[in-house]
Motif scaffolding. Structure first.
Motif, PDB file in Angstrom:
ATOM      1  N   VAL A  47       1.620  -6.783   5.487  1.00 49.18           N
ATOM      2  CA  VAL A  47       1.946  -5.725   6.448  1.00 49.18           C
ATOM      3  C   VAL A  47       0.855  -4.663   6.514  1.00 49.18           C
ATOM      4  CG1 VAL A  47       4.428  -6.067   6.292  1.00 49.18           C
ATOM      5  CG2 VAL A  47       3.309  -4.514   4.685  1.00 49.18           C
ATOM      6  N   MET A  48       0.087  -4.511   5.443  1.00 45.95           N
ATOM      7  CA  MET A  48      -1.019  -3.561   5.408  1.00 45.95           C
ATOM      8  C   MET A  48      -2.165  -4.160   4.598  1.00 45.95           C
ATOM      9  SD  MET A  48       0.733   0.188   4.768  1.00 45.95           S
ATOM     10  CE  MET A  48       1.710   0.988   6.034  1.00 45.95           C
ATOM     11  N   ARG A  49      -3.317  -3.535   4.753  1.00 40.78           N
ATOM     12  CA  ARG A  49      -4.458  -3.945   3.945  1.00 40.78           C
ATOM     13  C   ARG A  49      -5.309  -2.720   3.644  1.00 40.78           C
ATOM     14  NH1 ARG A  49      -6.921  -8.314   2.121  1.00 40.78           N
ATOM     15  NH2 ARG A  49      -9.146  -8.154   1.682  1.00 40.78           N
ATOM     16  N   ALA A  50      -5.669  -2.557   2.370  1.00 39.34           N
ATOM     17  CA  ALA A  50      -6.560  -1.478   1.959  1.00 39.34           C
ATOM     18  C   ALA A  50      -7.962  -2.060   1.808  1.00 39.34           C
ATOM     19  CB  ALA A  50      -6.098  -0.863   0.642  1.00 39.34           C
ATOM     20  N   GLU A  51      -8.919  -1.486   2.521  1.00 33.49           N
ATOM     21  CA  GLU A  51     -10.290  -1.984   2.491  1.00 33.49           C
ATOM     22  C   GLU A  51     -11.235  -0.861   2.095  1.00 33.49           C
ATOM     23  OE1 GLU A  51     -11.213  -3.732   6.253  1.00 33.49           O
ATOM     24  OE2 GLU A  51      -9.913  -5.483   5.921  1.00 33.49           O
ATOM     25  N   LYS A  52     -12.127  -1.166   1.171  1.00 35.83           N
ATOM     26  CA  LYS A  52     -13.116  -0.183   0.741  1.00 35.83           C
ATOM     27  C   LYS A  52     -14.340  -0.282   1.622  1.00 35.83           C
ATOM     28  CE  LYS A  52     -15.674   1.496  -3.283  1.00 35.83           C
ATOM     29  NZ  LYS A  52     -15.978   1.283  -4.711  1.00 35.83           N
TER      30      LYS A  52
ATOM     31  N   ARG B 271     -14.642   5.453  -0.206  1.00 35.52           N
ATOM     32  CA  ARG B 271     -13.751   5.669   0.923  1.00 35.52           C
ATOM     33  C   ARG B 271     -12.985   4.378   1.196  1.00 35.52           C
ATOM     34  NH1 ARG B 271     -14.670   5.250   6.507  1.00 35.52           N
ATOM     35  NH2 ARG B 271     -16.885   4.892   6.104  1.00 35.52           N
ATOM     36  N   HIS B 272     -11.664   4.481   1.267  1.00 33.13           N
ATOM     37  CA  HIS B 272     -10.801   3.342   1.567  1.00 33.13           C
ATOM     38  C   HIS B 272     -10.092   3.575   2.893  1.00 33.13           C
ATOM     39  CE1 HIS B 272     -11.258   2.663  -2.791  1.00 33.13           C
ATOM     40  NE2 HIS B 272     -10.929   1.419  -2.548  1.00 33.13           N
ATOM     41  N   LEU B 273      -9.953   2.514   3.648  1.00 33.12           N
ATOM     42  CA  LEU B 273      -9.226   2.568   4.911  1.00 33.12           C
ATOM     43  C   LEU B 273      -7.978   1.711   4.777  1.00 33.12           C
ATOM     44  CD1 LEU B 273      -9.283   3.596   7.855  1.00 33.12           C
ATOM     45  CD2 LEU B 273     -10.443   1.468   8.477  1.00 33.12           C
ATOM     46  N   LEU B 274      -6.827   2.300   5.054  1.00 28.80           N
ATOM     47  CA  LEU B 274      -5.561   1.572   5.030  1.00 28.80           C
ATOM     48  C   LEU B 274      -5.235   1.134   6.446  1.00 28.80           C
ATOM     49  CD1 LEU B 274      -3.136   0.622   3.315  1.00 28.80           C
ATOM     50  CD2 LEU B 274      -2.019   2.793   3.886  1.00 28.80           C
ATOM     51  N   LEU B 275      -5.094  -0.173   6.632  1.00 26.17           N
ATOM     52  CA  LEU B 275      -4.870  -0.758   7.951  1.00 26.17           C
ATOM     53  C   LEU B 275      -3.457  -1.294   8.066  1.00 26.17           C
ATOM     54  CD1 LEU B 275      -8.210  -2.786   8.170  1.00 26.17           C
ATOM     55  CD2 LEU B 275      -7.701  -0.655   9.377  1.00 26.17           C
ATOM     56  N   ASP B 276      -2.842  -1.094   9.221  1.00 31.01           N
ATOM     57  CA  ASP B 276      -1.558  -1.703   9.545  1.00 31.01           C
ATOM     58  C   ASP B 276      -1.848  -3.032  10.228  1.00 31.01           C
ATOM     59  OD1 ASP B 276       0.907  -2.496  10.485  1.00 31.01           O
ATOM     60  OD2 ASP B 276       1.474  -0.529  11.269  1.00 31.01           O
ATOM     61  N   VAL B 277      -1.560  -4.135   9.534  1.00 26.80           N
ATOM     62  CA  VAL B 277      -1.863  -5.460  10.074  1.00 26.80           C
ATOM     63  C   VAL B 277      -0.598  -6.197  10.483  1.00 26.80           C
ATOM     64  CG1 VAL B 277      -3.997  -5.657   8.762  1.00 26.80           C
ATOM     65  CG2 VAL B 277      -1.870  -6.511   7.776  1.00 26.80           C
ATOM     66  N   SER B 278       0.532  -5.477  10.544  1.00 30.65           N
ATOM     67  CA  SER B 278       1.779  -6.123  10.948  1.00 30.65           C
ATOM     68  C   SER B 278       1.791  -6.424  12.439  1.00 30.65           C
ATOM     69  CB  SER B 278       2.975  -5.228  10.591  1.00 30.65           C
ATOM     70  OG  SER B 278       2.869  -3.970  11.233  1.00 30.65           O
ATOM     71  N   ALA B 279       1.009  -5.670  13.222  1.00 32.29           N
ATOM     72  CA  ALA B 279       0.890  -5.918  14.658  1.00 32.29           C
ATOM     73  C   ALA B 279      -0.328  -6.795  14.918  1.00 32.29           C
ATOM     74  CB  ALA B 279       0.780  -4.593  15.399  1.00 32.29           C
TER      75      ALA B 279
END
Length: 232
Positions: free
Chosen positions: A64-69, A77-85
């Protein structure tokens, strides 16, 4: 691959997971957004991988989400992405605060992929010496030495399980362990996140990203100390 859940010293039974993730006690207003406040309690799992970042899955195993550095980012810096859509929508950015001489590690968390002060969601910092908790969280406008809005406490003998609380009431629990044999061999953790009904789970996931970075920082510091000792 062996997928039986493992901890640092052996299998973590379903009974132990159930006891560690027993129902929590209160709700809190949204920090990231109301869309991330489910009307029911939920369980998520963030699993470290060989790459910089990790997927966050729900109880059914769906990502449902992915944390990417961000590569070559300094400070991190990390970006939290909503990948459920269908689209990978940026939810928030976790940015380590730069410091020449760092006494307390500190992170600023922003909405979306912004790092603008106008988009600041909260500030997280290591708890001062002799103060409760591992991490203290201040909402915008309240980061001036006042009492924190949220506190992350460590639990257990090794201090690797955590409770997120506000005003002494538990909102979420974060339990760590090795999800697979491969994770045990390469020390890649899985973070099991249990969130109470009405609590902003994106906020709790952001705190999990910060706790994972603290763990990696501390392990790297121990390795440097060991190398320095061995080189004497």
């Amino acid at each position: 691959m062996l997928v039986t859940s493992l901890t640092r010293f052996g299998a973590l039974s379903q009974r132990q997971w159930t006891r560690a993730t027993r129902p929590l006690f209160t709700t809190a207003a949204p920090v990231v957004g109301a869309r991330y406040c489910a009307p029911h309690g939920m369980t998520l799992t963030a699993t470290e991988t060989f790459f910089d970042g990790f997927p966050i899955t729900d109880a059914r195993g769906a990502t449902v989400m992915r944390a990417e550095k961000a590569p070559f980012s300094c400070p991190s810096r990390h970006l939290l992405l909503d990948v459920s859509a269908a689209s990978r929508r940026p939810v928030l950015t976790v940015r380590r605060s730069p410091a020449f001489f760092e006494i307390r590690r500190r992170w600023n968390v922003y909405s979306g992929n912004s790092t603008s002060q106008s988009d600041l969601l909260f500030v997280a910092a290591e708890s001062p010496l002799f103060k409760p908790g591992v991490v203290q969280v201040h909402l915008p406008g309240r980061d001036g030495g006042r009492d924190p809005d949220f506190v992350v406490h460590s639990r257990g003998f090794f201090g690797c399980d955590y409770t997120v609380s506000r005003g002494g009431a538990a909102l979420a629990q974060i339990n760590t362990g090795h999800a697979t044999l491969l994770g045990l061999l390469f020390n890649m953790m899985a973070y099991r996140i249990s969130v109470n009904a009405g609590v902003d789970h994106a906020f709790v996931v952001a705190l999990t990203v910060i706790l994972a970075e603290i763990r990696h920082d501390d392990e790297e510091k121990r390795r440097r100390q060991l190398r320095a000792w061995n080189s004497r």
